[in-house]
Write an enzyme that holds these catalytic residues in place. Structure first.
Site, PDB file in Angstrom:
ATOM      1  CD  GLU A 227      42.163   0.656  22.895  1.00  0.00           C
ATOM      2  OE1 GLU A 227      42.050   1.301  21.764  1.00  0.00           O
ATOM      3  OE2 GLU A 227      41.602  -0.344  23.291  1.00  0.00           O
TER       4      GLU A 227
ATOM      5  CD  GLU B  79      37.304  -2.179  26.132  1.00  0.00           C
ATOM      6  OE1 GLU B  79      37.201  -2.521  25.350  1.00  0.00           O
ATOM      7  OE2 GLU B  79      37.872  -1.021  26.948  1.00  0.00           O
TER       8      GLU B  79
HETATM    9  O1  9MR Z   1      32.623  -0.039  21.239  1.00  0.00           O
HETATM   10  C1  9MR Z   1      32.834   1.532  21.179  1.00  0.00           C
HETATM   11  C2  9MR Z   1      32.871   1.266  19.792  1.00  0.00           C
HETATM   12  O2  9MR Z   1      31.109   1.313  19.687  1.00  0.00           O
HETATM   13  C3  9MR Z   1      33.324   2.721  19.045  1.00  0.00           C
HETATM   14  O3  9MR Z   1      32.896   3.027  18.176  1.00  0.00           O
HETATM   15  C4  9MR Z   1      34.892   2.859  19.443  1.00  0.00           C
HETATM   16  C5  9MR Z   1      35.293   3.981  19.143  1.00  0.00           C
HETATM   17  O4  9MR Z   1      36.798   3.740  18.853  1.00  0.00           O
HETATM   18  O5  9MR Z   1      35.014   2.483  20.644  1.00  0.00           O
HETATM   19  C6  9MR Z   1      34.100   1.079  20.994  1.00  0.00           C
HETATM   20  O6  9MR Z   1      34.995   0.751  22.659  1.00  0.00           O
HETATM   21  C7  9MR Z   1      36.608   0.730  22.513  1.00  0.00           C
HETATM   22  C8  9MR Z   1      37.283   1.075  23.807  1.00  0.00           C
HETATM   23  O7  9MR Z   1      36.786   2.225  24.177  1.00  0.00           O
HETATM   24  C9  9MR Z   1      38.408   0.594  24.272  1.00  0.00           C
HETATM   25  N1  9MR Z   1      38.965  -0.697  23.597  1.00  0.00           N
HETATM   26  C10 9MR Z   1      38.405  -1.282  22.127  1.00  0.00           C
HETATM   27  C11 9MR Z   1      37.199  -0.697  22.573  1.00  0.00           C
HETATM   28  C12 9MR Z   1      36.693  -1.736  20.788  1.00  0.00           C
HETATM   29  O8  9MR Z   1      37.296  -1.211  20.024  1.00  0.00           O
END
Ligand code: 9MR
Length: 409
Positions: A204, A310
């Site tokens: 990102e 994802e």
């Molecule tokens: O799904 C993830 C969640 O459990 C965490 O709290 C969060 C923290 O920022 O990150 C989520 O995963 C993210 C991923 O690492 C990067 N792309 C977006 C995802 C959804 O927020």
């Protein structure tokens, strides 16, 4: 310039090895297809993001999106093993979780080790997420003195600037941060060399709007735009056989893809390898086949394998979740019986996506669902996955995905 044919070959070799391993799992006596087996002949891995509740078999741990009972954890684990041949960690390899404190003593390897071991034990293809991100990073990383305010270390950064809860000034120098980046990448990638096959090296980093290619973060502020090139360089040093991926969201948006192309060019111009594009594919229910077809066609021009990293589909039904409770007041009659509007929308979106995936199967080689079921999903209110909180297959979406895989386009 990097040798793209070589990169393709690296990817294909690794994927072929895994598919051989996967067929041991999925090609056995059971005649009922699974998500993984339905896409095996297409050369597409079907994976899932896991948290430590599953990999450590412990419901009483942090870093998950919900509470699951031990019974549910066991059920989720069985489902992960049955339906998927690839895994990624949802959280446990993010910087603030794997190295919450500075220096070689600052690592917490237990959950990350358990994740990798789970993949090895179950013959699954293992991906690691993520070496560099602006979120879920510890404050010490960006401080000149990494030991100042240790009580703030484990606070993840949200957004580019930390504000009151951010790193203690003065900030680290470019040299300091590059050294920490190199040490971290060598420690993490080196530890799992040959086991974790794919790394989300940078996550990102693209801007969402405006004229800049990259978003402004502590990484760009302290190191400059070449933090990305450096991260790929260090990861390649640490495991020359690993597939190095750049991962981002909203790549269905043409403007964001233009930024991606500039970023990939920046990496290639520096003579540093990049082996795959990770497109997160957090979709909404109105996604069309045409949008996904166009997205894959355009991404394929980069000449790299495309991984859907994802996947989930948000079905916003006025804040309601799609359950049997709201089935009756919002239902359509189908040949299979009553289907709620939300469940039909979910199936339609997954159909549009998987038809586009099969059309582009020469390029799309991996599809990873972001969570095992709706209950553990970060978007749980949107009922976005193929299994409900009881791990039941959601219909008609689940069968739609299976049937597209079995029947071809
Ligand atoms: O799904 C993830 C969640 O459990 C965490 O709290 C969060 C923290 O920022 O990150 C989520 O995963 C993210 C991923 O690492 C990067 N792309 C977006 C995802 C959804 O927020």
């Amino acid at each position: 310039m990097i040798d793209m044919n070589k990169n393709r070959k690296i990817h294909m070799l690794s994927a072929a090895g895994l598919l051989a391993a996967g067929s041991l799992l999925t090609g056995c006596a059971s005649s009922e297809p699974t998500l993984a087996s339905a896409y095996e002949d297409h050369g597409i891995l079907i994976g899932v993001a896991l948290n430590r509740t599953i990999t450590m078999q412990d419901p009483n741990v942090e870093a998950d999106n919900t509470d699951r009972t031990m019974e549910e954890v066991l059920m989720d684990t069985a489902l992960a093993k049955k339906e998927f041949n690839q895994i990624v960690n949802e959280n446990d390899l993010k910087w603030v979780l794997v190295q919450p404190n500075p220096g070689p003593e600052g690592y917490n390897w237990e959950p990350a080790d358990a994740f990798v071991q789970f993949g090895l034990d179950n013959d699954m293809y293992i991906c690691g997420h993520t070496l560099v991100w602006h979120s879920q990073v510890p404050n010490w990383l960006f401080q000149a003195d990494p030991y100042a305010k240790p009580e703030q270390n484990a606070q993840a950064q949200q957004g580019p600037w930390g504000g009151m809860r951010g790193p203690v000034e003065p900030l680290a120098t470019r040299e300091q941060l590059l050294e920490r980046l190199r040490d971290h990448i060598h420690a993490v990638v080196g530890r799992y060399k040959g086991k974790v096959k794919v790394w989300d090296v940078v996550n990102e980093a693209l801007a969402d709007g405006g004229n800049d290619v990259l978003r402004q973060t502590y990484w760009t502020r302290i190191i400059g735009d070449d933090f990305i090139v450096k991260a790929f360089e260090y990861a390649h040093e640490a495991d020359p056989d690993a597939i190095l991926r750049y991962n981002d969201y909203s790549l269905e948006n043409p403007a964001k893809r233009e930024r991606l192309k500039k970023l990939v060019k920046m990496i290639r111009d520096a003579g540093v390898p990049i082996h795959a594009i990770g497109t997160q594919t957090h979709l909404n229910a109105d996604i069309t086949f045409e949008t996904m077809d166009e997205t894959f066609t355009d991404l394929a021009t980069l000449g790299l394998p495309i991984h859907i990293t994802e996947l989930d589909v948000n079905v916003a039904m006025g804040g309601r979740r799609s359950t049997s409770a709201n089935l009756e007041d919002n239902a359509a009659l189908t040949s299979g019986g009553l289907v709620s509007e939300a469940d039909q929308q979910l199936a339609d979106a997954y159909e549009n996506l998987f038809r586009a995936i099969l059309k582009h199967k020469e390029n799309v080689t991996m599809v990873t669902f972001w969570g095992i079921n709706d209950d553990v999903s970060w978007r749980r209110n949107g009922s976005p996955l193929l299994f409900d909180a009881q791990d039941q297959k959601k219909q008609p979406a689940y069968d739609t995905v299976i049937n597209i895989g079995l029947q071809g386009e």
